[in-house]
Design an enzyme around this catalytic site. Structure first.
Site, PDB file in Angstrom:
ATOM      1  N   ASN A 190       0.819  -1.207   0.000  1.00 24.95           N
ATOM      2  CA  ASN A 190       0.000   0.000   0.000  1.00 24.95           C
ATOM      3  C   ASN A 190       0.857   1.262   0.000  1.00 24.95           C
ATOM      4  O   ASN A 190       1.680   1.473   0.889  1.00 24.95           O
ATOM      5  CB  ASN A 190      -0.904  -0.020   1.230  1.00 24.95           C
ATOM      6  CG  ASN A 190      -2.055   0.968   1.117  1.00 24.95           C
ATOM      7  OD1 ASN A 190      -2.077   1.835   0.253  1.00 24.95           O
ATOM      8  ND2 ASN A 190      -3.016   0.829   2.011  1.00 24.95           N
ATOM      9  N   HIS A 243     -14.619  -4.983  12.059  1.00 25.11           N
ATOM     10  CA  HIS A 243     -14.322  -3.657  12.598  1.00 25.11           C
ATOM     11  C   HIS A 243     -15.596  -2.864  12.865  1.00 25.11           C
ATOM     12  O   HIS A 243     -16.481  -2.782  12.004  1.00 25.11           O
ATOM     13  CB  HIS A 243     -13.478  -2.856  11.609  1.00 25.11           C
ATOM     14  CG  HIS A 243     -12.156  -3.461  11.300  1.00 25.11           C
ATOM     15  ND1 HIS A 243     -11.261  -2.860  10.437  1.00 25.11           N
ATOM     16  CD2 HIS A 243     -11.553  -4.594  11.727  1.00 25.11           C
ATOM     17  CE1 HIS A 243     -10.165  -3.602  10.344  1.00 25.11           C
ATOM     18  NE2 HIS A 243     -10.338  -4.670  11.118  1.00 25.11           N
ATOM     19  N   ARG A 271     -13.533  -5.629  16.574  1.00 26.44           N
ATOM     20  CA  ARG A 271     -12.516  -4.647  16.940  1.00 26.44           C
ATOM     21  C   ARG A 271     -13.176  -3.283  17.055  1.00 26.44           C
ATOM     22  O   ARG A 271     -13.849  -2.837  16.114  1.00 26.44           O
ATOM     23  CB  ARG A 271     -11.403  -4.609  15.885  1.00 26.44           C
ATOM     24  CG  ARG A 271     -10.155  -3.885  16.349  1.00 26.44           C
ATOM     25  CD  ARG A 271      -9.175  -3.690  15.202  1.00 26.44           C
ATOM     26  NE  ARG A 271      -9.537  -2.538  14.389  1.00 26.44           N
ATOM     27  CZ  ARG A 271      -8.813  -2.101  13.353  1.00 26.44           C
ATOM     28  NH1 ARG A 271      -7.719  -2.746  12.996  1.00 26.44           N
ATOM     29  NH2 ARG A 271      -9.187  -1.050  12.667  1.00 26.44           N
ATOM     30  N   TYR A 286      -6.888   7.028  13.851  1.00 32.56           N
ATOM     31  CA  TYR A 286      -6.699   5.812  13.069  1.00 32.56           C
ATOM     32  C   TYR A 286      -7.984   4.988  13.034  1.00 32.56           C
ATOM     33  O   TYR A 286      -8.621   4.765  14.062  1.00 32.56           O
ATOM     34  CB  TYR A 286      -5.570   4.950  13.646  1.00 32.56           C
ATOM     35  CG  TYR A 286      -5.628   3.540  13.091  1.00 32.56           C
ATOM     36  CD1 TYR A 286      -5.251   3.294  11.782  1.00 32.56           C
ATOM     37  CD2 TYR A 286      -6.140   2.496  13.846  1.00 32.56           C
ATOM     38  CE1 TYR A 286      -5.356   2.028  11.247  1.00 32.56           C
ATOM     39  CE2 TYR A 286      -6.255   1.227  13.323  1.00 32.56           C
ATOM     40  CZ  TYR A 286      -5.856   0.989  12.015  1.00 32.56           C
ATOM     41  OH  TYR A 286      -5.992  -0.259  11.483  1.00 32.56           O
ATOM     42  N   ASP A 328      -7.034  -1.856  18.310  1.00 35.78           N
ATOM     43  CA  ASP A 328      -5.768  -1.621  17.607  1.00 35.78           C
ATOM     44  C   ASP A 328      -5.194  -0.270  18.022  1.00 35.78           C
ATOM     45  O   ASP A 328      -5.796   0.774  17.763  1.00 35.78           O
ATOM     46  CB  ASP A 328      -5.997  -1.654  16.098  1.00 35.78           C
ATOM     47  CG  ASP A 328      -4.722  -1.575  15.295  1.00 35.78           C
ATOM     48  OD1 ASP A 328      -3.632  -1.496  15.903  1.00 35.78           O
ATOM     49  OD2 ASP A 328      -4.795  -1.610  14.052  1.00 35.78           O
ATOM     50  N   HIS A 372      -2.210   0.707  16.942  1.00 34.21           N
ATOM     51  CA  HIS A 372      -1.501   1.092  15.719  1.00 34.21           C
ATOM     52  C   HIS A 372      -0.148   1.733  16.005  1.00 34.21           C
ATOM     53  O   HIS A 372       0.256   2.722  15.383  1.00 34.21           O
ATOM     54  CB  HIS A 372      -2.361   2.001  14.840  1.00 34.21           C
ATOM     55  CG  HIS A 372      -2.340   1.596  13.395  1.00 34.21           C
ATOM     56  ND1 HIS A 372      -1.803   2.373  12.405  1.00 34.21           N
ATOM     57  CD2 HIS A 372      -2.761   0.465  12.785  1.00 34.21           C
ATOM     58  CE1 HIS A 372      -1.903   1.765  11.233  1.00 34.21           C
ATOM     59  NE2 HIS A 372      -2.489   0.592  11.446  1.00 34.21           N
ATOM     60  N   GLU A 432      -3.835  -4.966  19.839  1.00 36.47           N
ATOM     61  CA  GLU A 432      -3.035  -5.065  18.616  1.00 36.47           C
ATOM     62  C   GLU A 432      -2.057  -3.897  18.466  1.00 36.47           C
ATOM     63  O   GLU A 432      -2.419  -2.746  18.720  1.00 36.47           O
ATOM     64  CB  GLU A 432      -3.990  -5.096  17.414  1.00 36.47           C
ATOM     65  CG  GLU A 432      -3.328  -5.174  16.064  1.00 36.47           C
ATOM     66  CD  GLU A 432      -4.347  -5.132  14.933  1.00 36.47           C
ATOM     67  OE1 GLU A 432      -3.955  -4.804  13.802  1.00 36.47           O
ATOM     68  OE2 GLU A 432      -5.542  -5.413  15.175  1.00 36.47           O
ATOM     69  N   GLU A 477       1.703  -7.214  11.422  1.00 36.95           N
ATOM     70  CA  GLU A 477       1.190  -6.968  10.084  1.00 36.95           C
ATOM     71  C   GLU A 477       2.212  -6.320   9.157  1.00 36.95           C
ATOM     72  O   GLU A 477       2.081  -6.443   7.937  1.00 36.95           O
ATOM     73  CB  GLU A 477      -0.077  -6.122  10.139  1.00 36.95           C
ATOM     74  CG  GLU A 477       0.092  -4.698  10.629  1.00 36.95           C
ATOM     75  CD  GLU A 477      -1.254  -4.000  10.786  1.00 36.95           C
ATOM     76  OE1 GLU A 477      -1.402  -2.904  10.228  1.00 36.95           O
ATOM     77  OE2 GLU A 477      -2.129  -4.546  11.455  1.00 36.95           O
ATOM     78  N   ARG A 526       0.570 -11.672  13.555  1.00 35.60           N
ATOM     79  CA  ARG A 526      -0.383 -11.180  12.556  1.00 35.60           C
ATOM     80  C   ARG A 526       0.234 -10.992  11.172  1.00 35.60           C
ATOM     81  O   ARG A 526      -0.260 -10.203  10.361  1.00 35.60           O
ATOM     82  CB  ARG A 526      -1.016  -9.866  13.035  1.00 35.60           C
ATOM     83  CG  ARG A 526      -1.732 -10.020  14.381  1.00 35.60           C
ATOM     84  CD  ARG A 526      -2.716  -8.914  14.639  1.00 35.60           C
ATOM     85  NE  ARG A 526      -3.724  -8.880  13.607  1.00 35.60           N
ATOM     86  CZ  ARG A 526      -3.793  -8.001  12.617  1.00 35.60           C
ATOM     87  NH1 ARG A 526      -2.880  -7.037  12.506  1.00 35.60           N
ATOM     88  NH2 ARG A 526      -4.749  -8.060  11.725  1.00 35.60           N
ATOM     89  N   HIS A 542      -3.181 -10.553   9.159  1.00 30.78           N
ATOM     90  CA  HIS A 542      -3.658  -9.228   8.772  1.00 30.78           C
ATOM     91  C   HIS A 542      -4.669  -9.376   7.639  1.00 30.78           C
ATOM     92  O   HIS A 542      -4.497 -10.198   6.743  1.00 30.78           O
ATOM     93  CB  HIS A 542      -2.447  -8.407   8.303  1.00 30.78           C
ATOM     94  CG  HIS A 542      -2.723  -6.965   8.092  1.00 30.78           C
ATOM     95  ND1 HIS A 542      -2.071  -6.226   7.115  1.00 30.78           N
ATOM     96  CD2 HIS A 542      -3.544  -6.095   8.710  1.00 30.78           C
ATOM     97  CE1 HIS A 542      -2.481  -4.979   7.168  1.00 30.78           C
ATOM     98  NE2 HIS A 542      -3.374  -4.870   8.117  1.00 30.78           N
ATOM     99  N   ASP A 573      -6.410  -3.279   1.741  1.00 22.85           N
ATOM    100  CA  ASP A 573      -5.399  -3.148   0.702  1.00 22.85           C
ATOM    101  C   ASP A 573      -4.751  -4.492   0.364  1.00 22.85           C
ATOM    102  O   ASP A 573      -3.814  -4.534  -0.437  1.00 22.85           O
ATOM    103  CB  ASP A 573      -4.323  -2.134   1.116  1.00 22.85           C
ATOM    104  CG  ASP A 573      -3.652  -2.507   2.427  1.00 22.85           C
ATOM    105  OD1 ASP A 573      -4.363  -2.575   3.442  1.00 22.85           O
ATOM    106  OD2 ASP A 573      -2.434  -2.724   2.438  1.00 22.85           O
ATOM    107  N   GLU A 603      -8.589 -11.454  10.590  1.00 19.84           N
ATOM    108  CA  GLU A 603      -9.190 -10.134  10.386  1.00 19.84           C
ATOM    109  C   GLU A 603     -10.003 -10.154   9.096  1.00 19.84           C
ATOM    110  O   GLU A 603      -9.561 -10.684   8.070  1.00 19.84           O
ATOM    111  CB  GLU A 603      -8.100  -9.062  10.304  1.00 19.84           C
ATOM    112  CG  GLU A 603      -8.638  -7.659  10.183  1.00 19.84           C
ATOM    113  CD  GLU A 603      -7.540  -6.608  10.162  1.00 19.84           C
ATOM    114  OE1 GLU A 603      -7.851  -5.431  10.407  1.00 19.84           O
ATOM    115  OE2 GLU A 603      -6.374  -6.965   9.907  1.00 19.84           O
ATOM    116  N   TRP A 642       1.762   6.457  12.775  1.00 15.97           N
ATOM    117  CA  TRP A 642       0.353   6.520  12.457  1.00 15.97           C
ATOM    118  C   TRP A 642      -0.320   5.191  12.837  1.00 15.97           C
ATOM    119  O   TRP A 642      -1.404   5.162  13.378  1.00 15.97           O
ATOM    120  CB  TRP A 642       0.136   6.781  10.962  1.00 15.97           C
ATOM    121  CG  TRP A 642      -1.316   6.715  10.567  1.00 15.97           C
ATOM    122  CD1 TRP A 642      -2.308   7.612  10.905  1.00 15.97           C
ATOM    123  CD2 TRP A 642      -1.981   5.703   9.797  1.00 15.97           C
ATOM    124  NE1 TRP A 642      -3.507   7.224  10.391  1.00 15.97           N
ATOM    125  CE2 TRP A 642      -3.335   6.045   9.701  1.00 15.97           C
ATOM    126  CE3 TRP A 642      -1.544   4.533   9.181  1.00 15.97           C
ATOM    127  CZ2 TRP A 642      -4.277   5.269   9.005  1.00 15.97           C
ATOM    128  CZ3 TRP A 642      -2.464   3.761   8.485  1.00 15.97           C
ATOM    129  CH2 TRP A 642      -3.808   4.124   8.408  1.00 15.97           C
TER     130      TRP A 642
END
Length: 411
Positions: free
Chosen positions: A43, A128, A153, A165, A218, A220, A244, A270, A291, A320, A324, A347, A411
């Site tokens: 991605n 999600h 999640r 996020y 998550d 992130h 996560e 991931e 993951r 993961h 994407d 996921e 991020w």
């Protein structure tokens, strides 16, 4: 089929398309006409991996025996000398998955049978629920519970921050965030504001849904180890399935600090590309779920190795499954998931959009919150090149984060 029959690779094609999201698809065709598909999407760097495949990998495959999956994997990993890295490993993954697809078709068996057969009736998934407020997030979670999902999640906007996020507000995807100038969108971040607000989400979730529903969250990678340890401790009463990406992924030993301070299960991986990226965390049992994705960690061959290694240390796989990653990746991981004795959860973000479903077809089905893998030979997925040609590449980036003083952050 004869044990010494060869399937000689005749053509290798790389297709970059954007049926809602950018995908890099690899198609390997043998002289017999049997072809296999692989996903090489990275991605925000799609053209880099596409060029790597076209210019450096494809010429090395022509004339080789497609059945020699292991030797080709080692050739592309050890033979390149410059090992690991997201571009290299996504390229290897695409080749590897396509070769497993070919082998399954040649054997007239689904890939999971070649791995050793099913270990379970279906693949458990988590989905999600996101929202601009706690109430919005839980309303969405309620809709998903009504659809039969048993693991969700939860992500909610952080009060006082413009953008969080997993929460896009009135935007449907990252293309819309970039408007007419495709550059990385920037989101502000404040650990203080996040830590002051996150517990409410899970307090209210348990009040509304009780204790049977599996909840996940998550982070992130936006916390330091001791901050993540505090968060894990804070969320212990709400019995998360896992927390996560609590800390940035590069320093594996960071997870020792988190593990020492909380019993909340931890998951990461991931953005890992090889087994070496997660080796210490697995063998020291600092995490509970790994993951890694088939597309980003070297394909089915590599993901199977990671799963077997993790099983020695009571670590489960939870691949993961972001949007994407193309349906080819989802199919490959579903075959791993249905086989792996130490599978944890997958996921799941849906089977795609109207555009992507025009380009990709598959035999995966969702029944009562569980993913079921079909019995078509190979991966059970196909790709329409003519349909893909209608959706050209559209340059796009993931967002970046900055602290409120302007410092670039994870991020």
């Amino acid at each position: 089929m004869s044990g010494n029959r060869k399937l000689i690779i005749e053509d290798v094609k790389v297709i970059v398309s954007c049926p809602g999201r950018n995908f890099v698809t690899l198609k390997i065709t043998t002289e017999s006409g049997i072809y296999g598909l692989g996903d090489a999407t990275v991605n925000g760097r799609e053209q880099a991996v596409a060029t790597y495949l076209r210019e450096h990998v494809a010429p090395c495959l022509i004339g080789r025996n497609a059945h020699e999956i292991e030797d080709i994997w080692q050739y592309l990993y050890k033979g390149v000398y410059w090992r690991k890295g997201p571009i290299n490993m996504a390229s290897i993954a695409a080749v590897d998955v396509a070769l497993w697809d070919i082998k399954g078709k040649a054997a007239d068996l689904p890939v999971y049978e070649l791995l050793g057969g099913k270990s379970r009736r279906g693949v458990g998934v988590y989905v999600h629920a996101t929202g601009n407020t706690v109430e919005d997030t839980l309303d969405r979670a309620g809709e998903l519970v009504g659809q039969g999902y048993q693991a969700i999640r939860l992500q909610s906007s952080v009060p006082g921050l413009d953008g969080s996020y997993g929460v896009l507000g009135d935007k449907k995807d990252y293309f819309e965030l970039q408007n007419d100038r495709p550059l990385p969108p920037e989101h502000p971040w404040s650990t203080k504001k996040y830590m002051n607000s996150i517990e409410e989400l899970f307090v209210e979730a348990r009040k509304r849904f009780g204790n049977e529903l599996h909840l996940l969250h998550d982070v992130h990678s936006r916390l330091t180890p001791i901050e993540a340890a505090r968060l894990g401790k804070m969320l212990e009463p709400y019995d998360l399935l896992f927390l996560e990406d609590a800390v940035a992924a590069e320093n594996q030993e960071s997870y020792r600090i988190v593990r020492d301070h909380t019993t909340t299960p931890l998951a990461i991986g991931e953005i890992y590309n090889t087994i070496w990226d997660c080796k210490d965390m697995i063998q020291n049992q600092w995490i509970d779920y790994i993951r890694t994705a088939s597309t980003h960690a070297g394909g089915i061959t590599a993901l199977r190795r990671i799963a077997d290694f993790a099983a020695l240390y009571h670590v489960r796989i939870a691949p993961h499954g972001a949007p994407d990653l193309s349906p080819i990746c989802y199919a490959a991981q579903s075959h791993i998931d249905i086989w792996a004795p130490n599978f944890g959860i997958q996921e799941f973000v849906g089977f795609g959009t109207e555009k992507s479903n025009e380009v990709f077809s598959h035999d995966l089905k969702m029944v009562d919150g569980m993913l079921h893998v079909g019995d078509r030979p190979g991966l059970g997925v196909d790709f329409d090149e003519e349909a893909a040609a209608k959706y050209p590449y559209n340059r796009s980036y993931l967002p970046v984060s900055r602290l409120e003083d302007g410092t670039l952050w994870s991020w």
